[in-house]
Motif scaffolding. Sequence first.
Motif, PDB file in Angstrom:
ATOM      1  N   ILE A  22      35.980 116.996  -9.099  1.00  0.00           N
ATOM      2  CA  ILE A  22      36.081 117.312  -7.680  1.00  0.00           C
ATOM      3  C   ILE A  22      34.815 116.816  -6.984  1.00  0.00           C
ATOM      4  CG2 ILE A  22      36.278 119.167  -5.981  1.00  0.00           C
ATOM      5  CD1 ILE A  22      37.407 120.901  -8.387  1.00  0.00           C
ATOM      6  N   GLU A  23      34.967 115.893  -6.041  1.00  0.00           N
ATOM      7  CA  GLU A  23      33.806 115.430  -5.283  1.00  0.00           C
ATOM      8  C   GLU A  23      33.424 116.500  -4.267  1.00  0.00           C
ATOM      9  OE1 GLU A  23      32.243 111.607  -2.684  1.00  0.00           O
ATOM     10  OE2 GLU A  23      34.258 111.561  -3.559  1.00  0.00           O
ATOM     11  N   PHE A  24      32.122 116.809  -4.202  1.00  0.00           N
ATOM     12  CA  PHE A  24      31.722 117.861  -3.274  1.00  0.00           C
ATOM     13  C   PHE A  24      30.473 117.554  -2.457  1.00  0.00           C
ATOM     14  CE2 PHE A  24      29.548 119.124  -7.178  1.00  0.00           C
ATOM     15  CZ  PHE A  24      28.298 119.535  -6.733  1.00  0.00           C
ATOM     16  N   ALA A  25      29.817 116.431  -2.694  1.00  0.00           N
ATOM     17  CA  ALA A  25      28.628 116.121  -1.884  1.00  0.00           C
ATOM     18  C   ALA A  25      28.353 114.624  -1.920  1.00  0.00           C
ATOM     19  CB  ALA A  25      27.410 116.883  -2.401  1.00  0.00           C
ATOM     20  N   GLU A  26      27.753 114.148  -0.835  1.00  0.00           N
ATOM     21  CA  GLU A  26      27.197 112.800  -0.779  1.00  0.00           C
ATOM     22  C   GLU A  26      25.719 112.950  -0.533  1.00  0.00           C
ATOM     23  OE1 GLU A  26      28.976 109.767   1.608  1.00  0.00           O
ATOM     24  OE2 GLU A  26      30.999 110.533   1.251  1.00  0.00           O
ATOM     25  N   LEU A  27      24.924 112.276  -1.353  1.00  0.00           N
ATOM     26  CA  LEU A  27      23.474 112.313  -1.201  1.00  0.00           C
ATOM     27  C   LEU A  27      23.007 110.933  -0.734  1.00  0.00           C
ATOM     28  CD1 LEU A  27      22.561 114.440  -4.353  1.00  0.00           C
ATOM     29  CD2 LEU A  27      23.016 115.208  -2.024  1.00  0.00           C
ATOM     30  N   SER A  28      21.733 110.647  -0.823  1.00  0.00           N
ATOM     31  CA  SER A  28      21.214 109.417  -0.218  1.00  0.00           C
ATOM     32  C   SER A  28      21.887 108.151  -0.743  1.00  0.00           C
ATOM     33  CB  SER A  28      19.702 109.328  -0.383  1.00  0.00           C
ATOM     34  OG  SER A  28      19.352 109.175  -1.745  1.00  0.00           O
ATOM     35  N   VAL A  29      22.086 108.037  -2.056  1.00  0.00           N
ATOM     36  CA  VAL A  29      22.721 106.835  -2.612  1.00  0.00           C
ATOM     37  C   VAL A  29      23.779 107.189  -3.662  1.00  0.00           C
ATOM     38  CG1 VAL A  29      20.736 105.325  -2.171  1.00  0.00           C
ATOM     39  CG2 VAL A  29      20.924 106.523  -4.380  1.00  0.00           C
ATOM     40  N   SER A  30      24.281 108.411  -3.607  1.00  0.00           N
ATOM     41  CA  SER A  30      25.217 108.815  -4.653  1.00  0.00           C
ATOM     42  C   SER A  30      26.254 109.814  -4.164  1.00  0.00           C
ATOM     43  CB  SER A  30      24.453 109.404  -5.838  1.00  0.00           C
ATOM     44  OG  SER A  30      23.761 110.559  -5.429  1.00  0.00           O
ATOM     45  N   ARG A  31      27.252 110.000  -5.024  1.00  0.00           N
ATOM     46  CA  ARG A  31      28.302 110.996  -4.810  1.00  0.00           C
ATOM     47  C   ARG A  31      28.187 112.012  -5.940  1.00  0.00           C
ATOM     48  NH1 ARG A  31      33.188 107.184  -5.368  1.00  0.00           N
ATOM     49  NH2 ARG A  31      34.432 109.001  -4.860  1.00  0.00           N
ATOM     50  N   VAL A  32      28.465 113.278  -5.629  1.00  0.00           N
ATOM     51  CA  VAL A  32      28.327 114.349  -6.613  1.00  0.00           C
ATOM     52  C   VAL A  32      29.681 114.986  -6.857  1.00  0.00           C
ATOM     53  CG1 VAL A  32      27.079 116.452  -7.238  1.00  0.00           C
ATOM     54  CG2 VAL A  32      25.996 114.780  -5.712  1.00  0.00           C
ATOM     55  N   PHE A  33      29.978 115.204  -8.139  1.00  0.00           N
ATOM     56  CA  PHE A  33      31.262 115.750  -8.566  1.00  0.00           C
ATOM     57  C   PHE A  33      31.042 116.959  -9.476  1.00  0.00           C
ATOM     58  CE2 PHE A  33      31.729 111.227  -7.935  1.00  0.00           C
ATOM     59  CZ  PHE A  33      32.960 111.065  -7.328  1.00  0.00           C
ATOM     60  N   LEU A  34      32.002 117.873  -9.447  1.00  0.00           N
ATOM     61  CA  LEU A  34      32.091 118.941 -10.443  1.00  0.00           C
ATOM     62  C   LEU A  34      33.182 118.539 -11.413  1.00  0.00           C
ATOM     63  CD1 LEU A  34      31.166 121.944 -11.163  1.00  0.00           C
ATOM     64  CD2 LEU A  34      33.359 122.595 -10.134  1.00  0.00           C
ATOM     65  N   PHE A  35      32.866 118.555 -12.705  1.00  0.00           N
ATOM     66  CA  PHE A  35      33.870 118.274 -13.726  1.00  0.00           C
ATOM     67  C   PHE A  35      34.882 119.399 -13.742  1.00  0.00           C
ATOM     68  CE2 PHE A  35      34.050 115.399 -17.476  1.00  0.00           C
ATOM     69  CZ  PHE A  35      33.417 114.330 -16.889  1.00  0.00           C
ATOM     70  N   LYS A  36      36.159 119.084 -13.817  1.00  0.00           N
ATOM     71  CA  LYS A  36      37.163 120.141 -13.914  1.00  0.00           C
ATOM     72  C   LYS A  36      37.119 120.818 -15.279  1.00  0.00           C
ATOM     73  CE  LYS A  36      40.430 118.756 -10.369  1.00  0.00           C
ATOM     74  NZ  LYS A  36      41.821 118.379 -10.058  1.00  0.00           N
ATOM     75  N   GLU A  37      36.852 120.064 -16.335  1.00  0.00           N
ATOM     76  CA  GLU A  37      36.708 120.659 -17.662  1.00  0.00           C
ATOM     77  C   GLU A  37      35.337 121.333 -17.709  1.00  0.00           C
ATOM     78  OE1 GLU A  37      36.772 121.911 -21.519  1.00  0.00           O
ATOM     79  OE2 GLU A  37      35.077 120.899 -20.637  1.00  0.00           O
ATOM     80  N   GLN A  38      35.338 122.657 -17.832  1.00  0.00           N
ATOM     81  CA  GLN A  38      34.101 123.430 -17.679  1.00  0.00           C
ATOM     82  C   GLN A  38      33.650 124.149 -18.958  1.00  0.00           C
ATOM     83  OE1 GLN A  38      31.792 124.235 -14.882  1.00  0.00           O
ATOM     84  NE2 GLN A  38      32.490 122.135 -14.577  1.00  0.00           N
ATOM     85  N   THR A  39      33.754 123.494 -20.111  1.00  0.00           N
ATOM     86  CA  THR A  39      33.182 124.063 -21.329  1.00  0.00           C
ATOM     87  C   THR A  39      31.694 124.325 -21.126  1.00  0.00           C
ATOM     88  OG1 THR A  39      34.810 123.094 -22.819  1.00  0.00           O
ATOM     89  CG2 THR A  39      32.653 123.560 -23.764  1.00  0.00           C
TER      90      THR A  39
END
Length: 141
Positions: A22-39
């Motif tokens: 799940i993409e949840f943020a854009e930073l200066s030169v990147s995109r941030v995601f949360l992995f759905k698989e949460q082991t």
Amino acid sequence: MKSDPKECLYCQNNETLHNLMIEFAELSVSRVFLFKEQTYRGRCLVAYKDHANDLNELSDEDRNAFMEDVTRVTRAMQKAFNPEKINYGAYSDKLSHLHFHLAPKYVDGPDYGGTFQMNPGKVYLTDAEYQELIEAVKKEL
């Protein structure tokens, strides 16, 4: 291995990507995601905003900005989840788009003291639980 942006999971931003994270943020030169698989509770991924195959292809300025983004996310994860350690993975053998896996590790948790598994396929959450993790990181970004 150099990859074609037209075949790149991150560049295409398609259903396959959204089924994994799940993409949840854009930073200066990147995109941030949360992995759905949460082991690994709170596991995130930071992907470079443009198609680059490897860290060494970036200018010094872009490389430094990307690593600042990675550090910013790990600091937020540390505050939000208080893991013992955060493991970094930047493999890209089959998917050559610059990205870092950020896997929080907890004492007595899965694979503590060893390498994290890429996709154990064991722990999936509800939409509300994903949102709770995302909000915890975003609060600290």
